[in-house]
Design an enzyme around this catalytic site. Structure first.
Site, PDB file in Angstrom:
ATOM      1  N   TYR A   1      39.153  20.347 -24.083  1.00  0.00           N
ATOM      2  CA  TYR A   1      37.958  20.940 -24.677  1.00  0.00           C
ATOM      3  C   TYR A   1      38.346  22.166 -25.482  1.00  0.00           C
ATOM      4  CZ  TYR A   1      33.083  22.584 -24.750  1.00  0.00           C
ATOM      5  OH  TYR A   1      31.834  22.982 -25.116  1.00  0.00           O
TER       6      TYR A   1
ATOM      7  N   ARG B   1       2.437  14.990   5.824  1.00  0.00           N
ATOM      8  CA  ARG B   1       3.358  15.490   6.860  1.00  0.00           C
ATOM      9  C   ARG B   1       4.819  15.566   6.387  1.00  0.00           C
ATOM     10  NH1 ARG B   1       1.573  11.566  11.528  1.00  0.00           N
ATOM     11  NH2 ARG B   1       0.557  10.524   9.768  1.00  0.00           N
TER      12      ARG B   1
ATOM     13  N   GLY C   1       4.229   0.603   1.895  1.00  0.00           N
ATOM     14  CA  GLY C   1       5.383   1.153   1.187  1.00  0.00           C
ATOM     15  C   GLY C   1       6.227   2.093   2.024  1.00  0.00           C
TER      16      GLY C   1
ATOM     17  N   GLY D   1      -1.184   6.749  -0.066  1.00  0.00           N
ATOM     18  CA  GLY D   1      -1.388   7.898   0.820  1.00  0.00           C
ATOM     19  C   GLY D   1      -0.613   9.122   0.359  1.00  0.00           C
TER      20      GLY D   1
ATOM     21  N   TYR E   1      44.657  18.818 -13.400  1.00  0.00           N
ATOM     22  CA  TYR E   1      43.420  18.328 -13.995  1.00  0.00           C
ATOM     23  C   TYR E   1      43.747  17.353 -15.117  1.00  0.00           C
ATOM     24  CZ  TYR E   1      39.208  17.938 -16.756  1.00  0.00           C
ATOM     25  OH  TYR E   1      38.152  17.431 -17.461  1.00  0.00           O
TER      26      TYR E   1
ATOM     27  N   LEU F   1       0.832  -1.203   0.000  1.00  0.00           N
ATOM     28  CA  LEU F   1       0.000   0.000   0.000  1.00  0.00           C
ATOM     29  C   LEU F   1       0.869   1.256   0.000  1.00  0.00           C
ATOM     30  CD1 LEU F   1      -2.871  -0.899   2.501  1.00  0.00           C
ATOM     31  CD2 LEU F   1      -2.599  -1.463   0.072  1.00  0.00           C
TER      32      LEU F   1
ATOM     33  N   ASN G   1      55.167   9.881 -14.655  1.00  0.00           N
ATOM     34  CA  ASN G   1      54.979  10.878 -13.599  1.00  0.00           C
ATOM     35  C   ASN G   1      54.543  12.184 -14.238  1.00  0.00           C
ATOM     36  OD1 ASN G   1      55.720  11.318 -10.509  1.00  0.00           O
ATOM     37  ND2 ASN G   1      56.131  13.209 -11.644  1.00  0.00           N
TER      38      ASN G   1
ATOM     39  N   LYS H   1      38.891  12.948 -14.737  1.00  0.00           N
ATOM     40  CA  LYS H   1      37.625  12.596 -15.389  1.00  0.00           C
ATOM     41  C   LYS H   1      37.885  11.763 -16.633  1.00  0.00           C
ATOM     42  CE  LYS H   1      35.854  14.328 -18.785  1.00  0.00           C
ATOM     43  NZ  LYS H   1      35.319  15.062 -19.928  1.00  0.00           N
TER      44      LYS H   1
HETATM   45  C1  UD1 Z   1      -3.031   1.785   9.773  1.00  0.00           C
HETATM   46  C2  UD1 Z   1      -3.930   0.745  10.462  1.00  0.00           C
HETATM   47  C3  UD1 Z   1      -3.561   0.669  11.940  1.00  0.00           C
HETATM   48  C4  UD1 Z   1      -2.109   0.342  12.093  1.00  0.00           C
HETATM   49  C5  UD1 Z   1      -1.255   1.335  11.326  1.00  0.00           C
HETATM   50  C6  UD1 Z   1       0.179   0.891  11.336  1.00  0.00           C
HETATM   51  C7  UD1 Z   1      -6.006   0.801   9.256  1.00  0.00           C
HETATM   52  C8  UD1 Z   1      -7.414   1.254   9.261  1.00  0.00           C
HETATM   53  N1  UD1 Z   1      -5.286   1.123  10.296  1.00  0.00           N
HETATM   54  O1  UD1 Z   1      -3.353   3.023  10.367  1.00  0.00           O
HETATM   55  O2  UD1 Z   1      -4.352  -0.305  12.593  1.00  0.00           O
HETATM   56  O3  UD1 Z   1      -1.757   0.363  13.457  1.00  0.00           O
HETATM   57  O4  UD1 Z   1      -1.674   1.415   9.957  1.00  0.00           O
HETATM   58  O5  UD1 Z   1       0.985   1.858  10.727  1.00  0.00           O
HETATM   59  O6  UD1 Z   1      -5.607   0.144   8.320  1.00  0.00           O
HETATM   60  N2  UD1 Z   1      -3.111   3.833   2.290  1.00  0.00           N
HETATM   61  C9  UD1 Z   1      -3.540   3.707   0.986  1.00  0.00           C
HETATM   62  N3  UD1 Z   1      -4.796   4.083   0.665  1.00  0.00           N
HETATM   63  C10 UD1 Z   1      -5.659   4.573   1.569  1.00  0.00           C
HETATM   64  C11 UD1 Z   1      -5.219   4.696   2.917  1.00  0.00           C
HETATM   65  C12 UD1 Z   1      -3.944   4.308   3.239  1.00  0.00           C
HETATM   66  O7  UD1 Z   1      -2.776   3.260   0.124  1.00  0.00           O
HETATM   67  O8  UD1 Z   1      -6.803   4.883   1.185  1.00  0.00           O
HETATM   68  C13 UD1 Z   1      -1.746   3.431   2.633  1.00  0.00           C
HETATM   69  C14 UD1 Z   1      -0.915   4.608   3.084  1.00  0.00           C
HETATM   70  O9  UD1 Z   1      -0.185   5.155   2.002  1.00  0.00           O
HETATM   71  C15 UD1 Z   1       0.019   3.966   4.095  1.00  0.00           C
HETATM   72  C16 UD1 Z   1      -0.764   2.797   4.635  1.00  0.00           C
HETATM   73  O10 UD1 Z   1      -1.791   2.550   3.718  1.00  0.00           O
HETATM   74  O11 UD1 Z   1       1.195   3.465   3.493  1.00  0.00           O
HETATM   75  C17 UD1 Z   1      -1.330   3.073   6.006  1.00  0.00           C
HETATM   76  O12 UD1 Z   1      -2.200   4.151   5.923  1.00  0.00           O
HETATM   77  P1  UD1 Z   1      -2.378   5.175   7.103  1.00  0.00           P
HETATM   78  O13 UD1 Z   1      -3.415   6.143   6.759  1.00  0.00           O
HETATM   79  O14 UD1 Z   1      -1.045   5.683   7.509  1.00  0.00           O
HETATM   80  O15 UD1 Z   1      -2.944   4.205   8.223  1.00  0.00           O
HETATM   81  P2  UD1 Z   1      -2.884   4.469   9.767  1.00  0.00           P
HETATM   82  O16 UD1 Z   1      -3.922   5.443  10.136  1.00  0.00           O
HETATM   83  O17 UD1 Z   1      -1.513   4.732  10.165  1.00  0.00           O
END
Ligand code: UD1
Ligand code: CA
Length: 527
Positions: free
Chosen positions: A418, A22, A115, A18, A397, A15, A408, A382
């Site tokens: 160049y 931050r 990821g 996101g 150079y 996954l 040497n 280079k």
């Molecule tokens: C999630 C878990 C939580 C766990 C935590 C660990 C859920 C609901 N909660 O929370 O229980 O303790 O991870 O870090 O799963 N992502 C997507 N698509 C989305 C949402 C998220 O690809 O729609 C990906 C984000 O990029 C990220 C990962 O999923 O890599 C986790 O998402 P994030 O929103 O950080 O989950 P947490 O709230 O941290």
């Protein structure tokens, strides 16, 4: 029979959709790097090591950059990762559904990972698969017990035998996962957290996601964030009488995610520390681990010494007993056995065994130094081959040159490669001695065993064994400063020296230098 081998998963879903707000970055969070590899690269490498049938990365924000990155990664992994797009980030459950939509129907174990969790290694993932198979689970969650569980989902279990309210029975089944924002005070006291990494049986995953989507469509997501939580599938499976287990990860670093650049720095430092510990255990001396950085792809031989403030990047390799640093940064360089590289900045260079580089050398791509050669102080090289035993010791150079063996190159020389339009090559033979402050105007050849005089400008080929001189005879135009720059500090100093030579033993005697015969102190015409 021992523990069964971990089966190859039907799929690993990573996954990465996101936004990573931050990070405050134009770059997607998962493409920020630690130890020379993007966060996503670490995750995909670990996933690929499980040899899953399908490897899918779910991207949303920054999808084009992620697609391009995965394209580049494919050659490194010798397999490709599929990209599934999640247009809107509707939660981790929805993200996994997007991945499954892009795959044929699956059977067997499916792993979900993130990821942005770069230290999670293949061994831990394999352990999770093994536990899943051995316990006959429908779902297996990778969990960790941490001091401060704030923000994480909490693992709900049956009551522990010793009734510690912060920890469930580690052998008992998991009944569900509750997100921090949705937890009761009692649940929030639990210190066993969901890492977000799981193995699901494919049918349980498909059924659970369908249930999740249907319940969202009917009544909206029943949680504080209004998202489709993948974590809800754990409760569904338990309620359906399927077995849910966990693998507790004893090392919380492995499941630590990156949300901002502070955590990025912390995880980078921890990974570096672990890499250096590995190298020290393998026989490398690291004088100051706190200021030494090595990328994951770096390879070091036995008895290599890394001095303080050394950074080794990319695919740099350092052979046995070589010493690097202090204050050296090398990217994609190859350093031979026993070589010494001091206060040097280099990339794409190949340094032979027993050679010596620096202090204060600049090695650019294609710089090659033969065995026991020397690239010395304030020398830039280079795209040049410098042969075995050849020395370029000072202030020089060398660009687009080929230099033979045991030659040497005099101090303060420039290989003029160049002409303003095209680059040309200089070829210097073996056993050549070039004078100080030479200029080699390429294309030009200096034959084997030739010499050149100090200050020579070499525009024409020098035959083997010849001495090439190009500077004219020196003329001293006496009294010039006094006449042309009267009253300057230089003129006054000269006057004083001439009228009152302090302690000169050779006063009046002819000097070693050649004087212009007619330009005497009495003035007269200048020649
Ligand atoms: C999630 C878990 C939580 C766990 C935590 C660990 C859920 C609901 N909660 O929370 O229980 O303790 O991870 O870090 O799963 N992502 C997507 N698509 C989305 C949402 C998220 O690809 O729609 C990906 C984000 O990029 C990220 C990962 O999923 O890599 C986790 O998402 P994030 O929103 O950080 O989950 P947490 O709230 O941290
Ligand atoms: Ca997170």
């Amino acid at each position: 029979m021992g523990t069964p081998e971990a089966p190859n998963p039907a799929a690993v879903v990573v996954l990465a959709a996101g936004e990573g707000r931050r990070m405050r970055s134009a770059r997607p969070k998962v493409l920020h790097e630690i130890a020379g590899r993007a966060l996503l690269g670490h995750a995909v490498h670990a996933a690929a090591a499980l040899a899953p049938e399908h490897l899918v990365v779910v991207a949303g924000h920054g999808r084009d950059q992620v697609r391009e990155y995965l394209g580049g990664l494919a050659s490194e992994l010798s397999r490709s990762a599929m990209l599934a797009i999640q247009d809107e980030q509707r939660g981790t459950g929805h993200a996994v559904a997007c991945a499954l939509d892009s795959l044929p129907a699956l059977s067997g174990p499916v792993m979900v990972t993130y990821g942005d969790v770069p230290l999670l290694d293949a061994a831990t993932l394999r352990g999770l698969l093994t536990e899943h198979a051995a316990a006959g689970n429908a779902v297996t969650v990778l969990t960790a017990v941490v001091e401060d569980p704030t923000g994480y989902g909490r693992v709900l279990r049956t009551d522990p035998p010793d009734a510690d309210p912060t920890l469930g029975d580690p052998n008992g089944p998991i009944t569900g996962i509750v997100e921090h924002r949705d937890g009761t005070p009692e649940q929030l006291a639990i210190r066993e957290i969901n890492s977000g990494v799981y193995v699901f049986e494919a049918d349980v995953l498909a059924d659970g996601l369908a249930t999740l989507a249907a319940s969202t469509a009917n009544s909206g997501p029943g949680n504080a964030q209004g998202e489709q939580y993948l974590t809800d599938l754990v409760g569904f499976a338990h309620a359906a009488g399927r077995r849910v287990g966990a693998q507790r990860c004893a090392d919380p670093w492995l499941v630590s995610g990156v949300n901002d650049r502070v955590q990025l720095a912390e995880i980078r430092a921890e990974l570096n520390r672990r890499l250096l510990v590995g190298w020290m255990r393998a026989g490398v001396t690291v004088i100051d681990p706190a200021t030494t950085w090595v990328d994951v792809r770096v390879r070091l031989g036995q008895d290599v010494t890394l001095h303080p403030n050394t950074q080794l990047h990319g695919a740099t390799t350092v052979a046995e007993a070589a010493e690097i640093g202090p204050d050296t940064t090398l990217t994609d360089c190859r350093i031979g056995a026993g070589a010494r590289v001091v206060r040097t900045h280099g990339s794409g260079a190949d340094i032979g065994a027993g050679a010596s580089v620096g202090p204060y050398a600049y090695l650019r791509p294609g710089a090659r130094l033969g065995e026991s050669g020397k690239i010395g102080t304030f020398v830039e090289v280079k795209n040049s081959d410098i042969g075995p035993g050849t020395k370029v010791p000072h202030l020089t150079y060398v660009g687009d040159a080929t230099i033979g063996e045991r030659s040497n190159i005099g101090a303060s020389s420039v290989f003029v490669n160049y002409d303003g339009v095209a680059k040309h090559r200089t070829v210097v033979g073996s056993h050549v001695r070039t004078g100080s402050d030479n200029t080699f105007v390429a294309p030009v050849n200096v034959g084997d065993g030739a010499y050149t005089g100090a200050g020579a400008v070499i525009r024409q080929d020098v035959p083997p064994g010849a001495l090439a001189v190009s500077a004219g005879e020196q003329r001293n135009i006496e009294g010039w400063v006094n006449r042309r720059r009267p009253g300057t500090p230089a003129a006054l100093a000269a006057e004083k020296a001439l009228s009152d030579p302090p302690g000169r033993v050779d006063s009046g005697a002819p000097s070693d230098t050649v004087s212009a015969p007619t330009a005497g102190c009495g003035g007269g015409q200048l020649g």
